[in-house]
Design an enzyme around this catalytic site. Sequence first.
Site, mmCIF file in Angstrom:
data_model
loop_
_atom_site.group_PDB
_atom_site.id
_atom_site.type_symbol
_atom_site.label_atom_id
_atom_site.label_comp_id
_atom_site.label_asym_id
_atom_site.label_seq_id
_atom_site.Cartn_x
_atom_site.Cartn_y
_atom_site.Cartn_z
ATOM 1 N N GLU A 38 0.678 -1.207 0.174
ATOM 2 C CA GLU A 38 0.252 0.080 -0.090
ATOM 3 C C GLU A 38 0.845 1.363 0.128
ATOM 4 O O GLU A 38 1.920 1.637 1.046
ATOM 5 C CB GLU A 38 -0.604 0.170 0.941
ATOM 6 C CG GLU A 38 -1.906 1.476 1.104
ATOM 7 C CD GLU A 38 -2.764 1.928 -0.022
ATOM 8 O OE1 GLU A 38 -3.406 1.023 -0.176
ATOM 9 O OE2 GLU A 38 -2.219 3.046 -0.248
ATOM 10 N N SER A 52 -19.711 7.433 -0.382
ATOM 11 C CA SER A 52 -21.959 7.107 -0.017
ATOM 12 C C SER A 52 -21.718 5.959 1.124
ATOM 13 O O SER A 52 -23.345 5.771 1.167
ATOM 14 C CB SER A 52 -22.447 7.332 -1.151
ATOM 15 O OG SER A 52 -22.303 7.648 -2.154
ATOM 16 N N ALA A 53 -20.940 4.951 1.376
ATOM 17 C CA ALA A 53 -21.138 4.102 2.082
ATOM 18 C C ALA A 53 -22.257 2.925 1.771
ATOM 19 O O ALA A 53 -22.992 2.674 3.338
ATOM 20 C CB ALA A 53 -20.690 4.158 3.297
ATOM 21 N N HIS A 56 -25.034 -1.185 -2.789
ATOM 22 C CA HIS A 56 -26.425 -1.317 -3.304
ATOM 23 C C HIS A 56 -26.688 -2.677 -3.773
ATOM 24 O O HIS A 56 -26.499 -3.728 -3.645
ATOM 25 C CB HIS A 56 -25.868 -0.852 -5.066
ATOM 26 C CG HIS A 56 -24.658 1.137 -4.803
ATOM 27 N ND1 HIS A 56 -26.329 1.743 -4.478
ATOM 28 C CD2 HIS A 56 -24.199 1.266 -5.054
ATOM 29 C CE1 HIS A 56 -25.097 3.195 -4.543
ATOM 30 N NE2 HIS A 56 -23.989 2.333 -4.234
ATOM 31 N N LYS A 256 -25.175 7.621 -10.345
ATOM 32 C CA LYS A 256 -26.655 7.677 -9.380
ATOM 33 C C LYS A 256 -27.440 9.073 -9.046
ATOM 34 O O LYS A 256 -28.030 8.788 -8.056
ATOM 35 C CB LYS A 256 -26.258 6.404 -8.441
ATOM 36 C CG LYS A 256 -25.343 5.081 -9.055
ATOM 37 C CD LYS A 256 -25.172 4.398 -7.853
ATOM 38 C CE LYS A 256 -24.691 3.363 -8.166
ATOM 39 N NZ LYS A 256 -23.402 2.977 -8.672
ATOM 40 N N SER A 342 -18.264 2.873 -8.299
ATOM 41 C CA SER A 342 -19.090 2.661 -7.715
ATOM 42 C C SER A 342 -19.937 2.002 -8.783
ATOM 43 O O SER A 342 -20.039 1.606 -9.837
ATOM 44 C CB SER A 342 -20.135 3.606 -7.175
ATOM 45 O OG SER A 342 -21.460 2.942 -6.223
ATOM 46 N N CYS A 404 -13.597 9.871 23.909
ATOM 47 C CA CYS A 404 -14.453 10.897 23.164
ATOM 48 C C CYS A 404 -15.483 10.818 23.508
ATOM 49 O O CYS A 404 -16.085 9.658 23.683
ATOM 50 C CB CYS A 404 -14.276 9.982 21.484
ATOM 51 S SG CYS A 404 -15.309 10.998 21.007
ATOM 52 N N CYS A 406 -17.593 12.703 22.362
ATOM 53 C CA CYS A 406 -19.554 12.657 21.518
ATOM 54 C C CYS A 406 -19.712 11.054 21.548
ATOM 55 O O CYS A 406 -21.046 11.374 21.171
ATOM 56 C CB CYS A 406 -19.126 13.482 20.333
ATOM 57 S SG CYS A 406 -18.302 15.287 20.117
ATOM 58 N N CYS A 446 -11.399 15.202 21.677
ATOM 59 C CA CYS A 446 -10.468 14.190 22.351
ATOM 60 C C CYS A 446 -8.764 14.183 21.470
ATOM 61 O O CYS A 446 -8.100 12.782 21.304
ATOM 62 C CB CYS A 446 -11.350 12.677 21.411
ATOM 63 S SG CYS A 446 -11.869 12.423 20.020
HETATM 64 C C1 LIG Z 1 -17.846 9.548 -4.393
HETATM 65 C C2 LIG Z 1 -18.221 7.822 -4.209
HETATM 66 C C3 LIG Z 1 -18.906 7.131 -3.946
HETATM 67 C C4 LIG Z 1 -18.746 6.385 -3.499
HETATM 68 N N1 LIG Z 1 -20.059 5.013 -3.333
HETATM 69 C C5 LIG Z 1 -20.140 4.074 -3.328
HETATM 70 C C6 LIG Z 1 -21.176 3.258 -2.653
HETATM 71 O O1 LIG Z 1 -21.783 4.213 -1.923
HETATM 72 N N2 LIG Z 1 -21.639 2.655 -2.723
HETATM 73 C C7 LIG Z 1 -20.604 1.691 -3.242
HETATM 74 O O2 LIG Z 1 -21.336 0.041 -3.568
HETATM 75 N N3 LIG Z 1 -20.047 2.279 -4.165
HETATM 76 C C8 LIG Z 1 -19.473 3.409 -4.269
HETATM 77 N N4 LIG Z 1 -17.932 3.654 -4.619
HETATM 78 C C9 LIG Z 1 -17.396 3.375 -4.930
HETATM 79 C C10 LIG Z 1 -16.073 2.539 -3.467
HETATM 80 O O3 LIG Z 1 -15.976 3.345 -3.545
HETATM 81 C C11 LIG Z 1 -15.035 2.030 -4.852
HETATM 82 O O4 LIG Z 1 -15.785 0.996 -5.788
HETATM 83 C C12 LIG Z 1 -13.663 1.745 -4.222
HETATM 84 O O5 LIG Z 1 -13.592 2.036 -2.909
HETATM 85 C C13 LIG Z 1 -12.961 0.710 -4.972
HETATM 86 O O6 LIG Z 1 -12.047 0.253 -4.223
HETATM 87 P P1 LIG Z 1 -10.671 -0.100 -4.499
HETATM 88 O O7 LIG Z 1 -9.996 -0.718 -3.297
HETATM 89 O O8 LIG Z 1 -10.411 -0.674 -5.983
HETATM 90 O O9 LIG Z 1 -9.933 1.410 -4.386
HETATM 91 P P2 LIG Z 1 -8.891 2.908 -3.073
HETATM 92 O O10 LIG Z 1 -10.017 2.775 -2.397
HETATM 93 O O11 LIG Z 1 -8.706 4.177 -3.863
HETATM 94 O O12 LIG Z 1 -7.580 1.814 -3.223
HETATM 95 C C14 LIG Z 1 -6.767 1.632 -3.809
HETATM 96 C C15 LIG Z 1 -5.316 1.689 -3.235
HETATM 97 O O13 LIG Z 1 -4.847 1.489 -3.547
HETATM 98 C C16 LIG Z 1 -3.752 2.664 -3.301
HETATM 99 N N5 LIG Z 1 -2.324 2.630 -4.720
HETATM 100 C C17 LIG Z 1 -2.452 3.789 -5.562
HETATM 101 N N6 LIG Z 1 -1.545 3.276 -6.634
HETATM 102 C C18 LIG Z 1 -0.778 2.430 -5.428
HETATM 103 C C19 LIG Z 1 0.860 2.353 -5.996
HETATM 104 N N7 LIG Z 1 1.570 2.702 -7.018
HETATM 105 N N8 LIG Z 1 1.437 1.227 -5.261
HETATM 106 C C20 LIG Z 1 0.961 0.459 -4.370
HETATM 107 N N9 LIG Z 1 -0.370 1.371 -3.803
HETATM 108 C C21 LIG Z 1 -0.740 1.994 -4.542
HETATM 109 C C22 LIG Z 1 -4.333 3.620 -2.405
HETATM 110 O O14 LIG Z 1 -3.523 4.743 -2.261
HETATM 111 C C23 LIG Z 1 -5.312 2.951 -2.531
HETATM 112 O O15 LIG Z 1 -5.098 2.289 -0.827
HETATM 113 C C24 LIG Z 1 -18.148 5.666 -4.263
HETATM 114 C C25 LIG Z 1 -16.745 5.714 -4.811
HETATM 115 C C26 LIG Z 1 -16.923 7.391 -4.741
HETATM 116 C C27 LIG Z 1 -15.245 7.954 -5.159
#
Ligand SMILES: Cc1cc2nc3c(=O)[nH]c(=O)nc-3n(C[C@H](O)[C@H](O)[C@H](O)COP(=O)(O)OP(=O)(O)OC[C@H]3O[C@@H](n4cnc5c(N)ncnc54)[C@H](O)[C@@H]3O)c2cc1C
Length: 485
Positions: A38, A52-53, A56, A256, A342, A404, A406, A446
């Site tokens: 990471e 949005s947490a 779906h 969405k 998403s 904390c 709160c 806190c």
């Molecule tokens: C505004 C928003 C709203 C959303 N709402 C929803 C929702 O309500 N429900 C839902 O199901 N999905 C939702 N999503 C989508 C969901 O959040 C993502 O699809 C999901 O979190 C993606 O996970 P990930 O692990 O692929 O990406 P990330 O969480 O971005 O993780 C990728 C990781 O890779 C690391 N990384 C990058 N480059 C490197 C590198 N070179 N070397 C090592 N590490 C690296 C980064 O630091 C990061 O920690 C939403 C997304 C956004 C932004």
Amino acid sequence: MGKAGESMYDVAIIGCGVVGAAAAFQLSRYELDLVVLEKENDVAMGASRANSAIIHAGYDPKPGTLMARLNVEGCAMAETLCRDLSVPYKKIGSLVLAFSPEEMDTVRMLYDRGVKNGVPDMRVLTRAEVLEMEPHVSEKVEGALYAPSAGIVGPWEYTLAFAETAAVNGACVRRSSAVEGIEDMGGYYRLRTASGDVDARYVVNAAGVESEKIHCMVSEKTFEMKPSRGEYYLLDKCECFRANHVLFQCPSAAGKGVLVSPTVGGNLIVGPNAEGVPDESYVDNTARGMAFVKAAAAKTIPDIDYRNSIRNFAGVRANTDRDEFQIGVVAERFIDLAGIKSPGLTSAPAIGLECVKLLEGCGLVMKSKKDAVTTRKKTVFKELSEAEKKAAIQQNPLYGRVICRCETVTEAEIVAAIHSPIPPVSVDGVKRRAGSGMGRCQGGFCGPRVVEILSRELGISPLEVLQDGAGSRILMSETKREVEA
Ligand SMILES: Cc1cc2nc3c(=O)[nH]c(=O)nc-3n(C[C@H](O)[C@H](O)[C@H](O)COP(=O)(O)OP(=O)(O)OC[C@H]3O[C@@H](n4cnc5c(N)ncnc54)[C@H](O)[C@@H]3O)c2cc1C
């Protein structure tokens, strides 16, 4: 074949968001040497902490796509996983609201799509039914699609739970280890990282918005990242009464749309907008974006009191030029879990299972680990009964010290978080694990106490304690600054 380094991992996962963590969780049930690399100083620092947490239901993705299947599967897995891994989750159901006859057509189209995707128990509601379930929704509503399988989750807790359980099963979670280059050594890959070289026979790309860059280190470009920022208001618990379900508007080409929803912590979340940005570092809130969110949300619930807003935040979606997750084998023994936009949070556990299948298909032998851990226990003091609280304090007096105010988080919970399988290195890292600083004062009270506890438990100077990411030092000097006369 190149010369392997001292330790050769079976699988290296790049990125520890919810997708990389879920892949590690599923793979850690097998006799495999795993490493998760990471870039940041903690897990869940990308899209997985700022979204949005919502879990779906799965009526939105086009039928027949991988996204549709993994969404519905992930949604079905969430309840059991969250119970087993002590992750906050509530199956509150969602409504897609229609405000015109045309939008009622969209609602019916989404219902048909949902049926094709296998979403259970959906119903198209009349105006009267909507207003009975949601008395604060605008009088202009004409009907809605109700999906009772949808829910809300703690997104970083979900990520942490997967990553911690994988770590307990022996996976090495290496933070501050950005992958900067990948070399095919013939039979294995050498990953050049910010913390040294790592050799692995198989590689999984779960780097979120950065996944196109990682993909291009081993393959031709096959998709293009189109990052999109979404901005939010988080409102105090006193505003939570305004919504009982996740309240969506009808989706458009931009996504969405703006939602209003309770959170697992009992707050109200409002957002997001969708705006193209160059990369994942664009997590600022903008006056334009926030004004848009406010105006759009007023269509759903006209009288949200934004004076009760306790935090604004933004996350960046890993959108691409394809309306589909980029999942597959892209080079020998190299898997992409890329462009996970998403509903990626919802789909993550199913993507993890897909990753196991793909690696198996590439020849990785999966032998079940007999003693693999699949549960995680976490004590949340405020959720205990009075008798349990008394017993907890008798056993460990630190449960009697509320840090904390709160959120009623005790010193015992903060100390447990600091000594958890992936120990936090910052005040926000403690917040993500113990919930301190999540309340109305957002850590104003806190925060300094958490600094003291981190400093004491880690044996470091308070000056070294970080607020969040690398370099985010809080205190600058141990001496009082001279005040000029
Ligand atoms: C505004 C928003 C709203 C959303 N709402 C929803 C929702 O309500 N429900 C839902 O199901 N999905 C939702 N999503 C989508 C969901 O959040 C993502 O699809 C999901 O979190 C993606 O996970 P990930 O692990 O692929 O990406 P990330 O969480 O971005 O993780 C990728 C990781 O890779 C690391 N990384 C990058 N480059 C490197 C590198 N070179 N070397 C090592 N590490 C690296 C980064 O630091 C990061 O920690 C939403 C997304 C956004 C932004």
